[in-house]
Design an enzyme around this catalytic site. Structure first.
Site, PDB file in Angstrom:
ATOM      1  N   GLU A  94       0.818  -1.216   0.000  1.00  0.00           N
ATOM      2  CA  GLU A  94       0.000   0.000   0.000  1.00  0.00           C
ATOM      3  C   GLU A  94       0.850   1.265   0.000  1.00  0.00           C
ATOM      4  O   GLU A  94       0.312   2.369   0.025  1.00  0.00           O
ATOM      5  CB  GLU A  94      -0.925   0.004   1.216  1.00  0.00           C
ATOM      6  CG  GLU A  94      -0.197  -0.197   2.540  1.00  0.00           C
ATOM      7  CD  GLU A  94      -1.134  -0.393   3.716  1.00  0.00           C
ATOM      8  OE1 GLU A  94      -2.281   0.071   3.646  1.00  0.00           O
ATOM      9  OE2 GLU A  94      -0.698  -1.021   4.708  1.00  0.00           O
ATOM     10  N   ASP A 100      -5.221   2.989  -0.422  1.00  0.00           N
ATOM     11  CA  ASP A 100      -4.083   3.697   0.166  1.00  0.00           C
ATOM     12  C   ASP A 100      -2.933   3.835  -0.832  1.00  0.00           C
ATOM     13  O   ASP A 100      -2.230   4.842  -0.851  1.00  0.00           O
ATOM     14  CB  ASP A 100      -3.592   2.964   1.422  1.00  0.00           C
ATOM     15  CG  ASP A 100      -4.519   3.191   2.599  1.00  0.00           C
ATOM     16  OD1 ASP A 100      -5.336   4.125   2.526  1.00  0.00           O
ATOM     17  OD2 ASP A 100      -4.449   2.427   3.571  1.00  0.00           O
TER      18      ASP A 100
END
Length: 592
Positions: A439, A463
């Protein structure tokens, strides 16, 4: 949010669709009474009575919540009553009650003002939390504050159980308890100025399965009670004063929606296999164990992402408390199992002694960094997972990893926990698979080294998109720049897929891209065959998979990844979707 169209007096607004589907009804505006509190300065001789008035209101609030919980259990079942459990915990929290009482005495304040001041301070602490889910818990604090102030002020208005038929509730911020008490026989949907995907109000909306949109910013100023209103929860679009043509179109969409629901029920047991024979795993993202029922309803292939943070919402849970939760998760997910993401939190939420608030907690000491810094908390969680893994197939997923050292240290700690359990003769499972959340841009670039030492990857596309593009999708000034089909995002995804395949480790996608039909096609084409999503999205994605040739998805993805601007990618993907056959279009056209 922006106005995107005006025609025949109709007006369209865009927000965040939190529950899919179309609702057509009459607008009903709900005023928010929280801004009408008067500050009073009380003489010393009246403070005892004022404290008594607050304590009596507190008891009334607890009674109301228990009654509301019983009503909701009777209407929807016990699994939906967790919202009120959270409210009861807060209302029965003597520390919070004492804070309010102290404020009354120290500031000679009236109880309404004290409740608002103390809870506002608490809300400010919540909104500084980096985690989306826990940040949204501020709405629960606002909810109990609203209830207390309402009791103290004698306000009996805004009773949502009394709404007229075919109404769509419009509010600045519909509180979770108000959402849970909606009479769904009369209220067809709701829309609000504020709110987010992970709020309790949004979770309630999905549980009630009524089309809902949040984050519209000024819908309360644009709509008038009694006006016809269309809520398209799939696209996040609200249409005020729709033209006859628009009404006709959405009426047809509603009929199509009903037909699709029937089809989804019929297709529930069908395998998610493309026309050219590729099996696709469709897993569920869960954050509450109460959502297990939803997991079964949509026949998910296990839990691709279990967000363990909720277990920490009332402080540090004990090893046994966590063990019981993970054990239930293991038993309920059966042979497919679950990936448990270790706590993705900062020290403020864990209430760690000596922890100082950080200026930018989103980039601070959180997640795996905090796990390695306060190892006793991490070890307790790992012990609970390893013990619970006896009852099913559980894996450990490490969030926010940015370098190989973090993975190695975490694996070392897990190995030490295994040794301790073995030494203490505690039943547990060893060699549980350990995965890494991809992420962060650093994790993308380091995908190959990480893949050599991780058992699996899990791609958090939300994210990752935010960090790659430096865009906070909750910031209205830049949210339009958030685009998971941005060429940089696609190339990052392609790089991760290639690294995982090269090192022969599984890779799961657990971000919202997996729930979006157009973006899902690109994911499939890039080689991701293990997708985890909001459970309600599974039927549509299952049907998409069964309608698609994987070779066509690969053709689309490989061309898209070569394009150089977000607009080019989006136009190209849209054009390719439109060119697909009519059967596929009936499924996806409404989603764009």
């Amino acid at each position: 949010m922006k106005t995107i169209h005006r025609k025949f007096r109709e007006e369209r607004l865009e927000g965040i669709g939190v529950c899919q589907g179309v609702a057509i009804g009459r607008a009903f505006l709900v005023d928010d009474p929280r801004g009408r509190i008067v500050r009073a300065v009380l003489p010393s001789e009246e403070l005892d009575a004022e404290v008594g008035r607050f304590r009596h209101a507190l008891q009334q609030a607890q009674t109301q919540v228990r009654e509301a919980k019983e009503r909701l259990q009777a209407a929807l079942g016990e699994e939906h009553s967790f919202i009120f459990d959270a409210h009861l915990v807060m209302l029965e929290d003597e520390h919070l009650a004492q804070q309010i009482e102290n404020f009354i005495r120290e500031h000679h304040a009236n109880a309404e003002w004290a409740v608002r001041d103390v809870t506002n301070h608490l809300i400010e602490l919540y909104v500084q939390i980096a985690d989306d889910y826990l940040r949204e818990r501020s709405s629960d604090v606002a909810d109990i504050a609203h209830r207390l102030i309402k009791i103290l002020s004698g306000d009996k208005s805004h009773d949502l159980k009394l709404r007229t038929d075919n109404s769509i509730v419009i509010a600045d911020d519909l509180l979770p308890s108000a959402a849970a008490e909606l009479d769904t026989k009369r209220v067809l949907g709701f829309v609000t100025n504020s709110g987010g995907m992970a709020s309790h109000t949004s979770i309630i909306a999905r549980s009630l399965n009524i089309p809902s949109i949040v984050g519209l910013r000024d819908i309360t100023q644009r709509a008038r009670s009694g006006e016809t209103l269309i809520v398209d929860g799939t696209t996040g679009t609200v249409i005020l004063r729709p033209s006859p043509e628009t009404l006709r179109f959405y009426s047809e969409q509603q009929e199509l929606q009903k037909q699709q629901q029937l089809t989804y029920i019929e297709e529930r047991e069908l395998p998610a296999v493309t026309r050219d024979g590729q099996q696709i795993a469709l897993r569920a993202n869960l954050e509450l164990l109460e959502e297990i029922e939803v997991f079964h309803r949509f026949n998910a292939t296990g839990v691709g992402l279990y967000r363990s943070e909720f277990l920490y919402s009332n402080g540090l849970p004990s090893e046994d408390e966590q063990y019981e939760a993970y054990k239930l998760l293991a038993e309920m997910t059966g042979e497919y199992g679950a990936n448990i993401r270790t706590f993705d939190l900062g020290g403020d939420k864990l209430q760690l002694e000596g922890f100082k608030p950080e200026r930018n907690p989103a980039l601070g000491l959180r997640s795996i960094r905090l796990s390695l810094a306060v190892q006793h908390v991490f070890r307790t969680q790992v012990r609970a997972i390893l013990r619970a893994a006896q009852h099913g197939k559980l894996k450990i997923l490490l969030p926010f990893v940015s370098n190989l050292d973090e993975l190695r240290q975490a694996k070392q700690i897990i190995a030490e926990v295994e040794r301790d359990l073995r030494h203490d003769s505690v039943k547990h499972i060893e060699d549980v698979e350990i995965g890494v959340m991809i992420e962060l841009p650093a994790a993308v670039i380091m995908a190959e080294p990480l893949a050599r030492e991780a058992d699996f990857f899990s791609l958090g596309t939300n994210d990752l998109t935010q960090s790659l593009l430096a865009v906070d999708r909750g910031n209205e000034n830049v949210s339009a720049l958030f685009d998971s089909l941005h060429p940089a995002v696609l190339r990052a995804l392609q790089y991760v897929a290639e690294a995982a395949h090269k090192l022969q480790i599984p890779v799961n996608v657990c971000g919202e891209m997996a729930s979006n039909p157009a973006q899902c096609i690109v994911l499939l084409g890039l080689g991701f065959t293990d997708l985890s999503m909001t459970p309600a999205a599974i039927p549509a994605i299952r049907r998409l998979v069964r309608s698609l040739h994987l070779s066509k998805a690969q053709e689309i993805a490989l061309h898209a990844v070569k394009l150089t601007t977000p607009a080019e990618v989006n136009r190209y993907v849209q054009a390719q979707i439109t060119a697909l056959d009519a059967h596929f279009l009936t499924l996806t056209a409404h989603a764009y």
